[in-house]
Scaffold this motif. Structure first.
Motif, mmCIF file in Angstrom:
data_model
loop_
_atom_site.group_PDB
_atom_site.id
_atom_site.type_symbol
_atom_site.label_atom_id
_atom_site.label_comp_id
_atom_site.label_asym_id
_atom_site.label_seq_id
_atom_site.Cartn_x
_atom_site.Cartn_y
_atom_site.Cartn_z
ATOM 1 N N LEU A 128 0.816 -1.210 0.000
ATOM 2 C CA LEU A 128 0.000 0.000 0.000
ATOM 3 C C LEU A 128 0.857 1.271 0.000
ATOM 4 N N LEU A 129 2.123 1.124 0.354
ATOM 5 C CA LEU A 129 3.008 2.286 0.333
ATOM 6 C C LEU A 129 3.138 2.858 -1.076
ATOM 7 N N LEU A 130 2.842 2.053 -2.079
ATOM 8 C CA LEU A 130 2.876 2.537 -3.462
ATOM 9 C C LEU A 130 1.805 3.595 -3.730
ATOM 10 N N LEU A 131 0.864 3.739 -2.817
ATOM 11 C CA LEU A 131 -0.153 4.788 -2.963
ATOM 12 C C LEU A 131 0.468 6.187 -3.014
ATOM 13 N N VAL A 132 1.685 6.343 -2.490
ATOM 14 C CA VAL A 132 2.313 7.669 -2.533
ATOM 15 C C VAL A 132 2.560 8.121 -3.967
ATOM 16 N N LEU A 133 2.494 7.196 -4.912
ATOM 17 C CA LEU A 133 2.666 7.548 -6.326
ATOM 18 C C LEU A 133 1.431 8.236 -6.904
ATOM 19 N N VAL A 134 0.304 8.131 -6.197
ATOM 20 C CA VAL A 134 -0.919 8.822 -6.617
ATOM 21 C C VAL A 134 -0.831 10.246 -6.073
ATOM 22 N N PRO A 135 -0.854 11.241 -6.953
ATOM 23 C CA PRO A 135 -0.689 12.624 -6.483
ATOM 24 C C PRO A 135 -1.696 13.006 -5.392
ATOM 25 N N PHE A 136 -1.184 13.648 -4.368
ATOM 26 C CA PHE A 136 -1.896 14.191 -3.220
ATOM 27 C C PHE A 136 -2.714 13.157 -2.432
ATOM 28 N N LEU A 137 -3.714 12.540 -3.060
ATOM 29 C CA LEU A 137 -4.589 11.618 -2.321
ATOM 30 C C LEU A 137 -3.843 10.386 -1.813
ATOM 31 N N GLY A 138 -2.876 9.922 -2.570
ATOM 32 C CA GLY A 138 -2.091 8.762 -2.133
ATOM 33 C C GLY A 138 -1.291 9.071 -0.885
ATOM 34 N N ALA A 139 -0.623 10.219 -0.870
ATOM 35 C CA ALA A 139 0.146 10.624 0.309
ATOM 36 C C ALA A 139 -0.772 10.863 1.502
ATOM 37 N N LEU A 140 -1.939 11.397 1.249
ATOM 38 C CA LEU A 140 -2.907 11.612 2.321
ATOM 39 C C LEU A 140 -3.377 10.275 2.911
ATOM 40 N N ALA A 141 -3.613 9.296 2.057
ATOM 41 C CA ALA A 141 -4.029 7.967 2.527
ATOM 42 C C ALA A 141 -2.929 7.329 3.379
ATOM 43 N N ILE A 142 -1.684 7.436 2.929
ATOM 44 C CA ILE A 142 -0.569 6.871 3.696
ATOM 45 C C ILE A 142 -0.432 7.586 5.032
ATOM 46 N N LEU A 143 -0.626 8.891 5.048
ATOM 47 C CA LEU A 143 -0.587 9.635 6.311
ATOM 48 C C LEU A 143 -1.630 9.087 7.280
ATOM 49 N N VAL A 144 -2.832 8.865 6.797
ATOM 50 C CA VAL A 144 -3.895 8.326 7.652
ATOM 51 C C VAL A 144 -3.523 6.924 8.138
ATOM 52 N N PHE A 145 -3.012 6.077 7.246
ATOM 53 C CA PHE A 145 -2.641 4.705 7.632
ATOM 54 C C PHE A 145 -1.543 4.700 8.696
ATOM 55 N N THR A 146 -0.563 5.612 8.576
ATOM 56 C CA THR A 146 0.533 5.627 9.551
ATOM 57 C C THR A 146 0.092 6.204 10.895
ATOM 58 N N LEU A 147 -1.009 6.937 10.910
ATOM 59 C CA LEU A 147 -1.530 7.477 12.161
ATOM 60 C C LEU A 147 -2.393 6.474 12.919
ATOM 61 N N LEU A 148 -2.854 5.433 12.238
ATOM 62 C CA LEU A 148 -3.729 4.449 12.875
ATOM 63 C C LEU A 148 -2.986 3.687 13.971
ATOM 64 N N PRO A 149 -3.707 3.266 15.007
ATOM 65 C CA PRO A 149 -3.054 2.517 16.086
ATOM 66 C C PRO A 149 -2.667 1.104 15.636
ATOM 67 N N SER A 150 -1.819 0.504 16.436
ATOM 68 C CA SER A 150 -1.393 -0.872 16.170
ATOM 69 C C SER A 150 -2.578 -1.813 16.301
ATOM 70 N N LYS A 151 -2.547 -2.862 15.508
ATOM 71 C CA LYS A 151 -3.595 -3.876 15.587
ATOM 72 C C LYS A 151 -2.945 -5.223 15.862
ATOM 73 N N PRO A 152 -3.494 -5.990 16.805
ATOM 74 C CA PRO A 152 -2.916 -7.289 17.127
ATOM 75 C C PRO A 152 -2.795 -8.215 15.914
ATOM 76 N N ALA A 153 -3.693 -8.083 14.942
ATOM 77 C CA ALA A 153 -3.627 -8.938 13.755
ATOM 78 C C ALA A 153 -2.365 -8.677 12.935
ATOM 79 N N GLY A 154 -1.706 -7.539 13.174
ATOM 80 C CA GLY A 154 -0.468 -7.216 12.472
ATOM 81 C C GLY A 154 0.684 -8.130 12.835
ATOM 82 N N GLN A 155 0.501 -8.946 13.889
ATOM 83 C CA GLN A 155 1.542 -9.896 14.286
ATOM 84 C C GLN A 155 1.829 -10.914 13.195
ATOM 85 N N ARG A 156 0.934 -11.045 12.239
ATOM 86 C CA ARG A 156 1.156 -11.990 11.151
ATOM 87 C C ARG A 156 2.376 -11.603 10.322
ATOM 88 N N PHE A 157 2.826 -10.362 10.403
ATOM 89 C CA PHE A 157 3.999 -9.909 9.664
ATOM 90 C C PHE A 157 5.302 -10.110 10.434
#
Length: 163
Positions: A128-157
């Motif tokens: 999903l980091l490739l969204l930064v290639l979409v002008p403005f909205l992609g960077a905004l989406a990544i900003l929102v994703f990086t602000l989200l809290p940790s989720k226990p399901a992320g342990q799969r990574f």
């Protein structure tokens, strides 16, 4: 040679001090966040806490600001005006551009890796980091994703012991 069982250790969350490199460091202080950034230079697996990510973002922003200021100051010395009225920076700006280029090359891969690990912590694919290639909205989406809290399901990574 006989087999001797090793004492069982507690999970990393229960241990005192800094967690292992493969685990996210929640509440990381600025020094630890920068140290982990460089230690996990090309690690795209695992997770990174919000504090690890945003402390590095602050450091990167400050360094970029200082390099921009340095380039401007060095470029102002010996600056001239072209015939069409545009400013031509002085020869000192080249030093600033070289330093900026070195900084950018030294931090682009680990910054991408940190972004991928931060997305993993919020339980998103690193692609999903490739969204930064979409002008403005992609960077905004990544900003929102990086602000989200940790989720226990992320342990799969997580890949314990990988770093």
């Amino acid at each position: 040679m006989s087999y001797q069982p090793q004492p069982q250790t507690q999970p990393y969350a229960a241990q005192a001090g800094e967690p292992p490199l493969w685990a996210p460091y929640y509440g990381a202080p600025i020094g630890a966040a920068v140290k982990r950034f460089f230690k996990k230079y090309t690690v795209f697996t695992g997770r990174a806490s919000r504090s690890e990510y945003w402390w590095w973002a602050l450091i990167a922003a400050v360094v970029n600001f200082v390099l921009q200021l340095l380039t401007t100051i060095l470029g102002a010395t010996g600056a001239t005006m072209a015939a069409d009225g545009t400013a031509v920076p002085g020869p000192g700006a080249i030093i600033g551009f070289i330093l900026w280029g070195i900084w950018g090359l030294a931090t682009i891969i680990p910054s991408i890796a940190l972004g991928v690990r931060r997305l993993h912590d919020a339980n998103f694919s690193g692609w999903l980091l490739l969204l930064v290639l979409v002008p403005f909205l992609g960077a905004l989406a990544i900003l929102v994703f990086t602000l989200l809290p940790s989720k226990p399901a992320g342990q799969r990574f997580d890949v314990p012991g990988s770093v």
